[in-house]
Design a protein around this motif. Structure first.
Motif, PDB file in Angstrom:
ATOM      1  N   GLY A 179       0.992  -1.366  -0.332  1.00  7.73           N
ATOM      2  CA  GLY A 179       0.209   0.246  -0.036  1.00  7.73           C
ATOM      3  C   GLY A 179       0.847   1.386  -0.197  1.00  7.73           C
ATOM      4  O   GLY A 179       0.356   2.843  -0.060  1.00  7.73           O
ATOM      5  N   SER A 180       1.997   1.240   0.011  1.00  8.73           N
ATOM      6  CA  SER A 180       3.230   2.668  -0.516  1.00  8.73           C
ATOM      7  C   SER A 180       3.673   2.076  -0.992  1.00  8.73           C
ATOM      8  O   SER A 180       4.479   0.961  -1.227  1.00  8.73           O
ATOM      9  CB  SER A 180       3.597   2.949   1.290  1.00  8.73           C
ATOM     10  N   ALA A 181       4.627   3.161  -2.058  1.00  5.50           N
ATOM     11  CA  ALA A 181       5.356   2.806  -3.454  1.00  5.50           C
ATOM     12  C   ALA A 181       6.530   2.414  -2.282  1.00  5.50           C
ATOM     13  O   ALA A 181       7.705   1.338  -3.171  1.00  5.50           O
ATOM     14  CB  ALA A 181       5.406   4.311  -4.100  1.00  5.50           C
ATOM     15  N   VAL A 182       7.332   3.960  -1.905  1.00  2.48           N
ATOM     16  CA  VAL A 182       8.624   3.386  -0.688  1.00  2.48           C
ATOM     17  C   VAL A 182       8.790   1.242  -0.239  1.00  2.48           C
ATOM     18  O   VAL A 182       9.653   0.973  -0.704  1.00  2.48           O
ATOM     19  CB  VAL A 182       8.603   4.377   0.352  1.00  2.48           C
ATOM     20  N   LEU A 183       7.595   1.500   0.414  1.00  9.34           N
ATOM     21  CA  LEU A 183       7.448   0.039   1.209  1.00  9.34           C
ATOM     22  C   LEU A 183       7.888  -1.119   0.234  1.00  9.34           C
ATOM     23  O   LEU A 183       8.318  -2.272  -0.126  1.00  9.34           O
ATOM     24  CB  LEU A 183       6.478  -0.482   2.148  1.00  9.34           C
ATOM     25  N   ASP A 184       6.716  -0.905  -1.284  1.00  2.00           N
ATOM     26  CA  ASP A 184       6.630  -2.176  -1.846  1.00  2.00           C
ATOM     27  C   ASP A 184       8.290  -2.061  -3.048  1.00  2.00           C
ATOM     28  O   ASP A 184       9.036  -3.411  -2.907  1.00  2.00           O
ATOM     29  CB  ASP A 184       6.065  -1.539  -3.327  1.00  2.00           C
ATOM     30  N   GLU A 185       9.005  -0.845  -2.726  1.00  2.00           N
ATOM     31  CA  GLU A 185      10.657  -0.566  -3.113  1.00  2.00           C
ATOM     32  C   GLU A 185      11.188  -1.697  -2.516  1.00  2.00           C
ATOM     33  O   GLU A 185      12.401  -2.517  -2.835  1.00  2.00           O
ATOM     34  CB  GLU A 185      10.492   0.296  -4.019  1.00  2.00           C
ATOM     35  N   ILE A 186      10.643  -2.067  -0.614  1.00  2.00           N
ATOM     36  CA  ILE A 186      11.837  -2.486  -0.244  1.00  2.00           C
ATOM     37  C   ILE A 186      11.366  -3.940  -0.010  1.00  2.00           C
ATOM     38  O   ILE A 186      12.548  -4.237   0.192  1.00  2.00           O
ATOM     39  CB  ILE A 186      11.824  -1.162   1.329  1.00  2.00           C
ATOM     40  N   ALA A 187      10.119  -3.712   0.020  1.00  2.00           N
ATOM     41  CA  ALA A 187       9.875  -5.402  -0.353  1.00  2.00           C
ATOM     42  C   ALA A 187      10.395  -6.047  -0.643  1.00  2.00           C
ATOM     43  O   ALA A 187      10.798  -7.604  -0.420  1.00  2.00           O
ATOM     44  CB  ALA A 187       7.702  -5.227   0.060  1.00  2.00           C
ATOM     45  N   VAL A 188      10.302  -5.806  -2.365  1.00  3.53           N
ATOM     46  CA  VAL A 188      10.965  -6.159  -3.646  1.00  3.53           C
ATOM     47  C   VAL A 188      12.358  -7.501  -2.932  1.00  3.53           C
ATOM     48  O   VAL A 188      12.833  -8.448  -3.249  1.00  3.53           O
ATOM     49  CB  VAL A 188      11.207  -5.930  -4.515  1.00  3.53           C
ATOM     50  N   VAL A 189      13.048  -5.861  -2.236  1.00  2.00           N
ATOM     51  CA  VAL A 189      14.654  -6.419  -1.510  1.00  2.00           C
ATOM     52  C   VAL A 189      14.655  -7.312  -0.390  1.00  2.00           C
ATOM     53  O   VAL A 189      15.578  -8.577  -0.466  1.00  2.00           O
ATOM     54  CB  VAL A 189      15.343  -5.350  -1.536  1.00  2.00           C
ATOM     55  N   GLY A 217      11.661  -8.391   1.489  1.00  5.08           N
ATOM     56  CA  GLY A 217      10.824  -9.304   1.940  1.00  5.08           C
ATOM     57  C   GLY A 217       9.344  -8.173   2.322  1.00  5.08           C
ATOM     58  O   GLY A 217       9.816  -7.188   3.289  1.00  5.08           O
ATOM     59  N   VAL A 218       8.168  -8.668   2.371  1.00  7.24           N
ATOM     60  CA  VAL A 218       6.945  -8.323   2.520  1.00  7.24           C
ATOM     61  C   VAL A 218       7.048  -8.011   3.966  1.00  7.24           C
ATOM     62  O   VAL A 218       6.939  -6.699   4.910  1.00  7.24           O
ATOM     63  CB  VAL A 218       5.557  -8.597   1.967  1.00  7.24           C
ATOM     64  N   ASP A 219       7.099  -8.943   4.384  1.00 11.09           N
ATOM     65  CA  ASP A 219       6.794  -8.831   6.050  1.00 11.09           C
ATOM     66  C   ASP A 219       8.361  -8.681   6.998  1.00 11.09           C
ATOM     67  O   ASP A 219       7.825  -7.341   7.966  1.00 11.09           O
ATOM     68  CB  ASP A 219       6.961 -10.135   6.694  1.00 11.09           C
ATOM     69  N   ALA A 220       9.184  -7.903   5.883  1.00 11.17           N
ATOM     70  CA  ALA A 220      10.178  -7.760   6.940  1.00 11.17           C
ATOM     71  C   ALA A 220       9.960  -5.618   6.680  1.00 11.17           C
ATOM     72  O   ALA A 220      10.692  -5.342   7.530  1.00 11.17           O
ATOM     73  CB  ALA A 220      11.832  -7.754   6.512  1.00 11.17           C
ATOM     74  N   ALA A 221       9.886  -5.540   5.379  1.00  8.01           N
ATOM     75  CA  ALA A 221       9.290  -4.213   5.113  1.00  8.01           C
ATOM     76  C   ALA A 221       8.225  -3.209   6.063  1.00  8.01           C
ATOM     77  O   ALA A 221       8.624  -2.476   6.340  1.00  8.01           O
ATOM     78  CB  ALA A 221       8.673  -3.906   3.440  1.00  8.01           C
ATOM     79  N   VAL A 222       6.916  -4.199   6.171  1.00 12.94           N
ATOM     80  CA  VAL A 222       6.166  -3.746   6.997  1.00 12.94           C
ATOM     81  C   VAL A 222       6.809  -3.591   8.539  1.00 12.94           C
ATOM     82  O   VAL A 222       6.458  -3.207   9.234  1.00 12.94           O
ATOM     83  CB  VAL A 222       4.945  -5.010   6.998  1.00 12.94           C
ATOM     84  N   GLU A 276      12.065   7.208   4.424  1.00  7.94           N
ATOM     85  CA  GLU A 276      11.061   7.344   5.042  1.00  7.94           C
ATOM     86  C   GLU A 276      10.276   6.179   5.301  1.00  7.94           C
ATOM     87  O   GLU A 276       9.911   6.693   3.891  1.00  7.94           O
ATOM     88  CB  GLU A 276      11.232   8.649   4.861  1.00  7.94           C
ATOM     89  N   PHE A 277       9.814   5.581   5.881  1.00  9.22           N
ATOM     90  CA  PHE A 277       8.366   4.896   6.385  1.00  9.22           C
ATOM     91  C   PHE A 277       7.432   5.338   6.808  1.00  9.22           C
ATOM     92  O   PHE A 277       7.454   6.449   6.998  1.00  9.22           O
ATOM     93  CB  PHE A 277       9.085   4.142   7.379  1.00  9.22           C
ATOM     94  N   PRO A 278       6.491   4.718   6.136  1.00  5.21           N
ATOM     95  CA  PRO A 278       4.630   6.128   5.981  1.00  5.21           C
ATOM     96  C   PRO A 278       4.430   5.563   8.044  1.00  5.21           C
ATOM     97  O   PRO A 278       4.469   4.994   8.275  1.00  5.21           O
ATOM     98  CB  PRO A 278       3.845   4.835   5.469  1.00  5.21           C
TER      99      PRO A 278
END
Length: 84
Positions: A7-17, A19-24, A69-71
């Motif tokens: 749900g966040s472009a920044v987190l989506d980008e980081i999640a690719v590297v 993982g979603v669980d770690a980014a969240v 910068e995280f949401p």
């Protein structure tokens, strides 16, 4: 590595590297804050404690020198859920 939108472009980008669980998890811990990414994280750095050595290494390899910068809404949501 499986992937789904955070749900966040920044987190989506980081999640690719990392993982979603770690980014969240980082967003819940550091939402609204800026995180400077060093060349390497020390073993007691809060990022390593939160997401583990391997994912912190991946974050540093891909974002060294950046300020992420995280949401803030993720952090607020985590606080509200902890109070319920």
């Amino acid at each position: 590595m499986s992937y789904s939108s955070t749900g966040s472009a920044v987190l989506d980008e980081i999640a690719v590297v990392i993982g979603v669980d770690a980014a969240v998890l980082l967003a819940k811990e550091d939402g609204g804050l800026r995180l400077y990414v060093p060349r390497a994280f020390g073993e007691t750095h809060p990022v390593v404690v939160a997401i583990g050595v391997e994912r912190a290494r991946l974050l540093a390899e891909n974002y060294y020198g950046y300020q992420l910068e995280f949401p803030i809404r993720m952090r607020r949501l985590a606080i509200v859920r902890s109070l319920a």
